[in-house]
Design an enzyme around this catalytic site. Structure first.
Site, PDB file in Angstrom:
ATOM      1  N   ASP A   1      30.689  42.545  36.076  1.00 56.26           N
ATOM      2  CA  ASP A   1      32.037  42.787  36.610  1.00 56.26           C
ATOM      3  C   ASP A   1      32.348  41.731  37.664  1.00 56.26           C
ATOM      4  O   ASP A   1      31.432  41.100  38.208  1.00 56.26           O
ATOM      5  CB  ASP A   1      32.150  44.185  37.222  1.00 56.26           C
ATOM      6  CG  ASP A   1      33.583  44.495  37.637  1.00 56.26           C
ATOM      7  OD1 ASP A   1      34.478  44.459  36.766  1.00 56.26           O
ATOM      8  OD2 ASP A   1      33.837  44.725  38.832  1.00 56.26           O
ATOM      9  N   SER A   2      33.615  41.571  37.939  1.00 52.03           N
ATOM     10  CA  SER A   2      34.015  40.634  38.994  1.00 52.03           C
ATOM     11  C   SER A   2      33.504  41.097  40.363  1.00 52.03           C
ATOM     12  O   SER A   2      33.417  40.302  41.291  1.00 52.03           O
ATOM     13  CB  SER A   2      35.535  40.522  39.032  1.00 52.03           C
ATOM     14  OG  SER A   2      36.091  41.797  39.282  1.00 52.03           O
TER      15      SER A   2
ATOM     16  N   CYS B   1      34.674  44.626  32.790  1.00 53.94           N
ATOM     17  CA  CYS B   1      35.800  44.169  33.608  1.00 53.94           C
ATOM     18  C   CYS B   1      36.934  43.887  32.636  1.00 53.94           C
ATOM     19  O   CYS B   1      36.774  43.076  31.709  1.00 53.94           O
ATOM     20  CB  CYS B   1      35.406  42.901  34.362  1.00 53.94           C
ATOM     21  SG  CYS B   1      36.765  42.128  35.270  1.00 53.94           S
ATOM     22  N   ASN B   2      38.059  44.559  32.837  1.00 55.39           N
ATOM     23  CA  ASN B   2      39.185  44.373  31.911  1.00 55.39           C
ATOM     24  C   ASN B   2      39.720  42.957  31.949  1.00 55.39           C
ATOM     25  O   ASN B   2      40.086  42.390  30.928  1.00 55.39           O
ATOM     26  CB  ASN B   2      40.292  45.361  32.260  1.00 55.39           C
ATOM     27  CG  ASN B   2      39.908  46.783  31.905  1.00 55.39           C
ATOM     28  OD1 ASN B   2      40.104  47.222  30.788  1.00 55.39           O
ATOM     29  ND2 ASN B   2      39.328  47.496  32.847  1.00 55.39           N
ATOM     30  N   THR B   3      39.764  42.384  33.155  1.00 48.16           N
ATOM     31  CA  THR B   3      40.338  41.040  33.288  1.00 48.16           C
ATOM     32  C   THR B   3      39.470  40.015  32.554  1.00 48.16           C
ATOM     33  O   THR B   3      39.981  39.162  31.818  1.00 48.16           O
ATOM     34  CB  THR B   3      40.467  40.672  34.783  1.00 48.16           C
ATOM     35  OG1 THR B   3      41.089  41.772  35.465  1.00 48.16           O
ATOM     36  CG2 THR B   3      41.294  39.435  34.972  1.00 48.16           C
TER      37      THR B   3
ATOM     38  N   GLU C   1      38.504  47.480  47.242  1.00 45.64           N
ATOM     39  CA  GLU C   1      37.491  46.542  47.772  1.00 45.64           C
ATOM     40  C   GLU C   1      37.377  46.653  49.296  1.00 45.64           C
ATOM     41  O   GLU C   1      36.333  46.376  49.860  1.00 45.64           O
ATOM     42  CB  GLU C   1      37.846  45.096  47.390  1.00 45.64           C
ATOM     43  CG  GLU C   1      37.699  44.785  45.905  1.00 45.64           C
ATOM     44  CD  GLU C   1      36.280  44.397  45.490  1.00 45.64           C
ATOM     45  OE1 GLU C   1      35.563  43.793  46.296  1.00 45.64           O
ATOM     46  OE2 GLU C   1      35.895  44.725  44.349  1.00 45.64           O
TER      47      GLU C   1
ATOM     48  N   TYR D   1      39.281  38.720  40.204  1.00 47.15           N
ATOM     49  CA  TYR D   1      39.591  37.916  39.020  1.00 47.15           C
ATOM     50  C   TYR D   1      41.042  38.144  38.581  1.00 47.15           C
ATOM     51  O   TYR D   1      41.628  37.303  37.919  1.00 47.15           O
ATOM     52  CB  TYR D   1      38.680  38.323  37.861  1.00 47.15           C
ATOM     53  CG  TYR D   1      37.302  37.703  37.858  1.00 47.15           C
ATOM     54  CD1 TYR D   1      36.724  37.144  39.001  1.00 47.15           C
ATOM     55  CD2 TYR D   1      36.554  37.686  36.677  1.00 47.15           C
ATOM     56  CE1 TYR D   1      35.449  36.600  38.968  1.00 47.15           C
ATOM     57  CE2 TYR D   1      35.283  37.133  36.642  1.00 47.15           C
ATOM     58  CZ  TYR D   1      34.729  36.595  37.790  1.00 47.15           C
ATOM     59  OH  TYR D   1      33.471  36.050  37.741  1.00 47.15           O
ATOM     60  N   GLY D   2      41.569  39.329  38.925  1.00 46.83           N
ATOM     61  CA  GLY D   2      42.863  39.756  38.388  1.00 46.83           C
ATOM     62  C   GLY D   2      44.026  38.838  38.709  1.00 46.83           C
ATOM     63  O   GLY D   2      45.044  38.847  38.022  1.00 46.83           O
TER      64      GLY D   2
ATOM     65  N   CYS E   1      41.650  49.218  34.573  1.00 53.13           N
ATOM     66  CA  CYS E   1      40.950  48.368  35.537  1.00 53.13           C
ATOM     67  C   CYS E   1      39.801  49.200  36.081  1.00 53.13           C
ATOM     68  O   CYS E   1      40.006  50.364  36.453  1.00 53.13           O
ATOM     69  CB  CYS E   1      41.889  47.947  36.661  1.00 53.13           C
ATOM     70  SG  CYS E   1      41.025  47.090  38.005  1.00 53.13           S
ATOM     71  N   THR E   2      38.631  48.607  36.114  1.00 49.17           N
ATOM     72  CA  THR E   2      37.434  49.379  36.478  1.00 49.17           C
ATOM     73  C   THR E   2      37.448  49.854  37.926  1.00 49.17           C
ATOM     74  O   THR E   2      36.691  50.753  38.277  1.00 49.17           O
ATOM     75  CB  THR E   2      36.175  48.542  36.223  1.00 49.17           C
ATOM     76  OG1 THR E   2      36.315  47.293  36.901  1.00 49.17           O
ATOM     77  CG2 THR E   2      35.976  48.306  34.750  1.00 49.17           C
ATOM     78  N   HIS E   3      38.303  49.274  38.754  1.00 53.62           N
ATOM     79  CA  HIS E   3      38.381  49.712  40.158  1.00 53.62           C
ATOM     80  C   HIS E   3      39.202  50.996  40.325  1.00 53.62           C
ATOM     81  O   HIS E   3      39.015  51.727  41.294  1.00 53.62           O
ATOM     82  CB  HIS E   3      39.052  48.629  41.014  1.00 53.62           C
ATOM     83  CG  HIS E   3      38.156  47.499  41.365  1.00 53.62           C
ATOM     84  ND1 HIS E   3      37.607  46.668  40.420  1.00 53.62           N
ATOM     85  CD2 HIS E   3      37.713  47.044  42.562  1.00 53.62           C
ATOM     86  CE1 HIS E   3      36.868  45.745  41.027  1.00 53.62           C
ATOM     87  NE2 HIS E   3      36.918  45.959  42.331  1.00 53.62           N
TER      88      HIS E   3
END
Ligand code: DGL
Length: 274
Positions: free
Chosen positions: A10-11, A73-75, A158, A42-43, A192-194
């Protein structure tokens, strides 16, 4: 061939929400996690940058011996996966596999909706790539997909501001903008994983008749099916129940923050990518 862990990339922290569900569903495997925290988010980065960073990370997993890497990570899945699968893997090693999160999510997301109107929330990069619109149309051509980029949400997560006035503001804003674009939406995908970390606030501002879908369980189930369908790849995965964590950022920061995503204490090591 020596058996090796499954690589999860993941980012930053977000992929830990996916790993958590994988570990719950498939605890027997060894997992190696890498978060590129030093270069996240990354987004908001362009295609080429996301592709280069992701490829460097994938090569790092291969150097550790992993045969199977999941871009959690989707991005990265939206902007780098196809090129890596089609252009890079044939030159690196045809026996290695890199999988993403957009296709397995798209394969199933349509089954959650009765109105056939789905909303997708994601980073600017994921939304601009149109990947979800394209992929969902392949499996559910009669479903209308409406997207909304929610770039502030990653930063809120974050910086540990999931329960804050800023989170209230930006969550309410993007949910209402999404529903204004299509009032028939009955299913919202957190693409989005976040975003699962903001679930309490998201639920607070989403009408109760709308289902909110996170990806963790979907990706874990799809990995299980993939390993069932590919016995040779499954055979190469080591099974001692170990979890190892690496970050390109500060490991102390990572450890302090990661438990929020993963649900238990983590001891990460630092890695320097080229
Ligand atoms: N993990 C990324 C995703 O799922 C979002 C975080 C970022 O922007 O780096 O899209």
């Amino acid at each position: 061939m020596i058996k090796q862990p499954i690589g999860i990339f993941d980012s930053g922290y977000g992929g830990l929400t996916i790993l958590k569900d994988m570990v719950e569903t498939l605890p027997q495997y060894d997992y190696l996690y890498l978060g590129d925290n030093a270069r996240a988010p990354y987004g908001t980065k362009d295609f080429q940058t996301v592709y280069e960073y992701t490829l460097q990370s994938v090569k790092w997993f291969f150097d550790q011996g992993c045969s199977l890497v999941i871009l959690a990570c989707n991005t990265a899945s939206a902007k780098a996966l196809r090129t890596i699968q089609q252009n890079d893997l044939p030159n690196i090693d045809i026996n290695k596999r890199v999988l993403g999160v957009i296709r397995p999510t798209s394969e199933i997301i349509g089954t959650f909706s009765k109105t056939k109107h789905i909303g997708v929330l994601g980073t600017s990069g994921t939304v601009q790539s149109n990947s979800y619109v394209i992929e969902i149309a392949k499996f559910f051509p009669d479903i209308k997909v409406t997207q909304e980029a929610s770039p502030e949400w990653v930063a809120l997560v974050e910086t540990n501001q999931c329960e804050s006035p800023e989170a209230d503001h930006y969550v309410q804003m993007h949910i209402s903008q999404l529903l204004k674009k299509d009032s028939e939406i009955d299913t919202i995908l957190l693409g989005c994983t976040h975003y699962p970390l903001l679930i309490n606030t998201i639920q607070q501002y989403t009408p109760t008749n709308i289902s909110i879908i996170s990806q963790g369980k979907i990706i874990a189930n799809s990995l299980q099916e993939y390993l069932n369908r590919h016995p040779q790849i499954e055979y190469n995965c080591s099974k001692n129940g170990s979890r190892d964590f690496f970050t390109t950022g500060d490991p102390v920061d990572f450890n302090n923050h990661a438990s929020l995503f993963y649900g238990e204490q983590i001891a990460a090591n630092q890695v320097v990518l080229p």
